[in-house]
Design an enzyme around this catalytic site. Sequence first.
Site, PDB file in Angstrom:
ATOM      1  CG  HIS A 139      41.252  26.947  30.622  1.00  0.00           C
ATOM      2  ND1 HIS A 139      42.142  28.008  30.685  1.00  0.00           N
ATOM      3  CD2 HIS A 139      40.025  27.511  30.439  1.00  0.00           C
ATOM      4  CE1 HIS A 139      41.495  29.143  30.533  1.00  0.00           C
ATOM      5  NE2 HIS A 139      40.208  28.873  30.376  1.00  0.00           N
ATOM      6  CB  CYS A 140      44.341  26.915  35.326  1.00  0.00           C
ATOM      7  SG  CYS A 140      45.573  25.598  35.215  1.00  0.00           S
ATOM      8  N   GLY A 141      46.080  28.517  33.869  1.00  0.00           N
ATOM      9  CA  GLY A 141      47.189  29.127  33.149  1.00  0.00           C
ATOM     10  C   GLY A 141      48.076  28.113  32.458  1.00  0.00           C
ATOM     11  CD1 TRP A 196      46.696  32.631  29.172  1.00  0.00           C
ATOM     12  CD2 TRP A 196      44.717  32.306  28.202  1.00  0.00           C
ATOM     13  NE1 TRP A 196      46.389  33.765  28.455  1.00  0.00           N
ATOM     14  CE2 TRP A 196      45.171  33.582  27.852  1.00  0.00           C
ATOM     15  CE3 TRP A 196      43.484  31.869  27.706  1.00  0.00           C
ATOM     16  CZ2 TRP A 196      44.450  34.440  27.039  1.00  0.00           C
ATOM     17  CZ3 TRP A 196      42.758  32.717  26.878  1.00  0.00           C
ATOM     18  CH2 TRP A 196      43.242  33.990  26.561  1.00  0.00           C
TER      19      TRP A 196
END
Length: 268
Positions: free
Chosen positions: A229-231, A258
């Site tokens: 995952h990331c932002g 996120w």
Amino acid sequence: MATPPALVDAEWVHAHLDDASVRIVDGTKYPAARDISEETLYNQRHIPGAVFFNLAECCDKSSPYANMLPSAEQFGNHVGQLGISNETHVVIYDDNGPQPGMFSPWRIWWMFRVYGHDNVSVMDGGLAQWLARGHATTAEKPSVVKAEFKATFRPALIKCYEDVKENIERQGFTLADARPNTAAGTIPGAINVPLGSLLNEQKCMKTPDELKQLLSDKGIPLDRPLAVHCGAGMSACAVVFAAFLCGKTDAALYDGSWDEWSKRTTPS
């Protein structure tokens, strides 16, 4: 037809500019707002023959979360309008303007793969490397004939909120976090692998051996399930891509990332 390499360089692209089986795609999406839109930048300069993939349009606009995967029908219609069929070799790059380095091509690469298309590559280093090799750009848009693309969904390549929440207890897969800054909070158990750590000094992808060592040093085993995952589901795809270069073809993306997690749970 043999599956093409996932990563090609600017010279490969230059040599295939007149190859009718190849569709070059400008997939630029900025990591932060700028005073010129991505499509306007494309209209000013792009690799000859390239079409523009609009990530702001090819997404699930009904979702409260950013950049969520569009439906199979929406994706198929979008790429079909770009002249891409199930037989097309798609090659994606981006133009990060004054700051060389890539951000969005891996997202589009992942979208093609999640919808059943393996005939897809990323041009290493983006337009910065194209220009560094002395190749020309153009403002002329190519003539495109609409094609038919049938999207076939691969659910194994995507994770949802419930999958990630359940995994905190079950530990069924390793979770990586591609954000450069985790001060806002973290998903319990996630291992930070910032996008920048995957790139060399030329802002190109590190070699598979270097990537394997990096992931090993981070405590990410490639012999067990992996999700990233990331932002907002963009840079995480670079880690999925890096794992793919290391031979791990089943790494998944937590699409909500996120943006979704922070709105549905209490940060820790």
